[in-house]
Design an enzyme around this catalytic site. Structure first.
Site, PDB file in Angstrom:
ATOM      1  N   LYS A 110     -31.665  35.084 125.023  1.00  0.00           N
ATOM      2  CA  LYS A 110     -31.597  36.183 123.946  1.00  0.00           C
ATOM      3  C   LYS A 110     -32.409  35.586 122.617  1.00  0.00           C
ATOM      4  O   LYS A 110     -33.043  36.088 121.793  1.00  0.00           O
ATOM      5  CB  LYS A 110     -30.200  36.552 123.567  1.00  0.00           C
ATOM      6  CG  LYS A 110     -29.685  37.431 124.676  1.00  0.00           C
ATOM      7  CD  LYS A 110     -28.204  38.043 124.164  1.00  0.00           C
ATOM      8  CE  LYS A 110     -27.723  38.831 125.466  1.00  0.00           C
ATOM      9  NZ  LYS A 110     -26.328  39.509 124.890  1.00  0.00           N
ATOM     10  N   LYS A 194     -34.112  45.591 134.879  1.00  0.00           N
ATOM     11  CA  LYS A 194     -32.840  46.427 134.957  1.00  0.00           C
ATOM     12  C   LYS A 194     -33.255  47.980 133.986  1.00  0.00           C
ATOM     13  O   LYS A 194     -33.817  47.714 133.248  1.00  0.00           O
ATOM     14  CB  LYS A 194     -31.735  45.890 134.329  1.00  0.00           C
ATOM     15  CG  LYS A 194     -31.050  44.876 135.315  1.00  0.00           C
ATOM     16  CD  LYS A 194     -30.001  43.722 134.573  1.00  0.00           C
ATOM     17  CE  LYS A 194     -28.706  44.816 134.531  1.00  0.00           C
ATOM     18  NZ  LYS A 194     -27.400  44.198 134.121  1.00  0.00           N
ATOM     19  N   LYS A 197     -31.497  50.650 127.924  1.00  0.00           N
ATOM     20  CA  LYS A 197     -31.705  51.348 126.611  1.00  0.00           C
ATOM     21  C   LYS A 197     -32.936  50.704 125.689  1.00  0.00           C
ATOM     22  O   LYS A 197     -33.785  51.542 125.140  1.00  0.00           O
ATOM     23  CB  LYS A 197     -30.764  51.488 125.918  1.00  0.00           C
ATOM     24  CG  LYS A 197     -30.680  52.557 124.830  1.00  0.00           C
ATOM     25  CD  LYS A 197     -29.617  52.490 123.618  1.00  0.00           C
ATOM     26  CE  LYS A 197     -30.046  53.439 122.320  1.00  0.00           C
ATOM     27  NZ  LYS A 197     -28.868  53.171 121.512  1.00  0.00           N
TER      28      LYS A 197
END
Length: 331
Positions: A110, A194, A197
């Site tokens: 991240k 995956k 959103k």
């Protein structure tokens, strides 16, 4: 058995969330005492508009309830409504070690190359995750492959705290393997990524709010390959889009991929996709209608969350008090 799990309130849920976690949570309610929270404190680790965050908490609560999470069976609440999470996190920060957190692969992923510019919260959120679990004396936590390292960290923190203060306070949690198999749902446009959103393409995912026509259209346009379906799942290796669609249908119908392939062996996606679309609409349609109904009554949603927070706070209080006593902050 007590199970604790949280989900970040990031707005619209999609089919990946539903098949990958939430329907498993629904099944867990009949197997264990469950606490499910909207992880709004974790959501602060990235930039988000305050008004949007509050709206997302309600939206996610409505989506969970629409999907089958029953507030009469489980405790459903917003993370921030139970201050014991943050209080215990600070105590556990003094137990956790920098080296442990530096090894967390999700932190590396991240933060990327911008580690110096990332927030302390992003670095530290695995300790808050540990507090989320340990504050309730949870015995089990449902996790996917990408979260197993976080359970190991929670166990390390629990064991070190108990050892440091010569107390048997925290239960080292175990991964929860009940609730059936969690499906790993990939993008409809890229079978190696995956469903998410954050993908810029709306065609990559099916939202729980999508209409029947939109669901059918997205599945019709889902990326595939020209080869017929085999009769053996091992023959889908190297065909990520085909493997993904077969896996989605299996997850929705409760079949194995082998059983699905036996039905469609030798056929192409022209025969397969309409069946997948019908199954998806049958699953998502009633949830969508219930979600729309729940959205209309924000007062009722807030009441459900407030009642859940009150129950959760009562469960958390004895553990927090004992942690304070253990470290010398209370007599």
């Amino acid at each position: 058995m007590r199970v604790v799990s949280g989900i970040q309130p990031t707005g619209d849920l999609h089919l990946g969330n539903l098949l990958g976690a939430i329907l498993r949570w629904v099944r867990m309610q009949d197997e264990a005492e469950c606490l499910f929270f909207l992880a709004d404190l974790h959501a602060l680790t990235v930039d988000i508009e305050p008004a949007l965050l509050r709206a997302n908490v309600r939206e996610m609560a409505a989506a969970l309830i629409a999907s089958g999470i029953d507030p009469d069976k489980s405790i459903v609440f917003a993370h921030s409504a139970v201050p014991a999470h943050a209080e215990l996190c600070w105590i556990l920060n003094c137990t956790a070690r920098m080296g442990w957190l530096n090894r967390m692969t999700q932190w590396k992923d991240k933060a990327g190359k911008n580690r110096e510019g990332s927030s302390v919260g992003l670095f530290d959120y695995p300790v808050l995750q540990a507090a989320d679990v340990l504050i309730y004396q949870a015995t089990h936590v449902p996790v996917g492959e990408d979260q197993k390292q976080h359970i190991e960290l929670a166990r390390d923190i629990a064991l070190k705290f108990n050892n440091d203060f010569d107390i048997e306070l925290f239960i080292p949690p175990e991964p929860f393997i009940g609730g059936g198999t969690a499906a790993r749902v990939m993008s409809l446009r890229d079978g190696t990524a995956k469903m998410s959103k954050s993908d810029p393409s709306e065609q990559s995912r099916i939202h729980l709010t999508d209409s029947d026509d939109v669901i059918a259209q997205k599945i019709r346009k889902a990326k595939t390959d020209p080869d017929p379906l085999p009769d053996d799942p091992t023959l889908l290796e190297g065909r990520p889009e085909a493997k993904n669609l077969v896996g989605i249908l299996a997850a929705m119908t409760g079949e194995t991929p082998e059983t699905v392939l036996q039905r469609f062996a030798g056929q192409g996606f022209g025969a397969f996709k309409p069946v997948l679309a019908d199954a998806t609409i049958a699953l998502v349609g009633p949830l969508r209608d219930r979600l729309i109904e729940l959205r209309r009554d924000e007062t009722a949603l807030d009441a459900i969350l407030a009642a859940g927070a009150e129950k959760a706070a009562a469960l958390a209080a004895p553990t927090l008090a004992e942690a304070y006593r253990a470290v010398g902050l209370r007599g």
